[in-house]
Motif scaffolding. Structure first.
Motif, PDB file in Angstrom:
ATOM      1  N   PRO A 104      50.880  39.906  39.050  1.00 13.30           N
ATOM      2  CA  PRO A 104      51.114  38.892  40.080  1.00 13.30           C
ATOM      3  C   PRO A 104      49.981  37.871  40.187  1.00 13.30           C
ATOM      4  CG  PRO A 104      50.237  40.862  41.119  1.00 13.30           C
ATOM      5  CD  PRO A 104      50.358  41.171  39.632  1.00 13.30           C
ATOM      6  N   HIS A 105      50.338  36.705  40.701  1.00 13.97           N
ATOM      7  CA  HIS A 105      49.359  35.635  40.903  1.00 13.97           C
ATOM      8  C   HIS A 105      49.537  35.039  42.298  1.00 13.97           C
ATOM      9  CE1 HIS A 105      48.610  35.776  36.604  1.00 13.97           C
ATOM     10  NE2 HIS A 105      49.879  35.538  36.353  1.00 13.97           N
ATOM     11  N   CYS A 114      43.018  32.505  41.713  1.00  9.75           N
ATOM     12  CA  CYS A 114      44.035  33.532  41.884  1.00  9.75           C
ATOM     13  C   CYS A 114      43.310  34.796  42.324  1.00  9.75           C
ATOM     14  CB  CYS A 114      44.779  33.754  40.563  1.00  9.75           C
ATOM     15  SG  CYS A 114      45.794  35.236  40.571  1.00  9.75           S
ATOM     16  N   HIS A 123      42.935  37.853  39.970  1.00 11.98           N
ATOM     17  CA  HIS A 123      42.334  37.564  38.663  1.00 11.98           C
ATOM     18  C   HIS A 123      41.147  36.618  38.737  1.00 11.98           C
ATOM     19  CE1 HIS A 123      46.743  38.434  37.714  1.00 11.98           C
ATOM     20  NE2 HIS A 123      46.059  39.504  37.364  1.00 11.98           N
ATOM     21  N   MET A 152      40.361  33.261  36.484  1.00 16.78           N
ATOM     22  CA  MET A 152      41.578  32.490  36.739  1.00 16.78           C
ATOM     23  C   MET A 152      41.345  31.572  37.934  1.00 16.78           C
ATOM     24  SD  MET A 152      45.474  33.872  36.960  1.00 16.78           S
ATOM     25  CE  MET A 152      46.838  32.747  37.165  1.00 16.78           C
TER      26      MET A 152
HETATM   27 CU   LIG Z   1      46.513  35.669  38.602  1.00 12.80          CU
END
Ligand SMILES: [Cu+2]
Length: 134
Positions: free
Chosen positions: A71-72, A119, A122, A127
């Motif tokens: 997921p993000h 994100c 991440h 990210m």
């Molecule tokens: Cu992500």
């Protein structure tokens, strides 16, 4: 009395024409300036936003779409508008379904500058992204 009635009618016609001209101007500028930018979250290069840097104008809409390795989410941490604007632009909910998207419209009075985001899951993997409001 006749003179006043004619003058009043003339004034009404002029006012209506003026209002229509002004309204048309605003409608045209809104159509001409507003555009949409699409950013993919996770792609061929792994845990990255593609493109990582996007340039927009205030009032534009940015759409983030779930790509690979979800997921993000999108969380703005540094914006020229301060933490309140950053929070209002953020999409903290984690999106895990590939192809799902969400859109954020930057306010028409959003200050110019660099809007940095990441994100959450991440961030450590690098990210991060940037929206430049020109
Ligand atoms: Cu992500």
């Amino acid at each position: 009395m006749k003179f006043f009635a004619a003058a009043a009618r003339k004034l009404t016609i002029v006012s209506v024409a003026l209002v229509m001209m002004v309204a048309t101007f605003f409608l045209n500028t809104a159509d001409a300036s507003a555009s949409e930018v699409m950013i993919t979250m996770g792609g061929k290069k792994g845990l990255v936003f593609e493109p990582a840097i996007a340039t927009i104008k205030a009032g534009d809409t940015v759409t983030w779409k779930v790509g690979a390795l979800p997921p993000h989410n999108v969380q703005f941490n540094k914006t020229p508008g301060g933490p309140a604007l950053g929070a209002s632009l953020s999409h903290k909910a984690l999106e895990g379904k590939k192809g799902k998207s969400f859109s954020v419209t930057f306010p028409a009075d959003a200050p110019a500058g660099e809007y940095n985001y990441f994100c959450m899951p991440h961030r450590g993997a690098g990210m991060v992204g940037k929206i430049i409001v020109g």
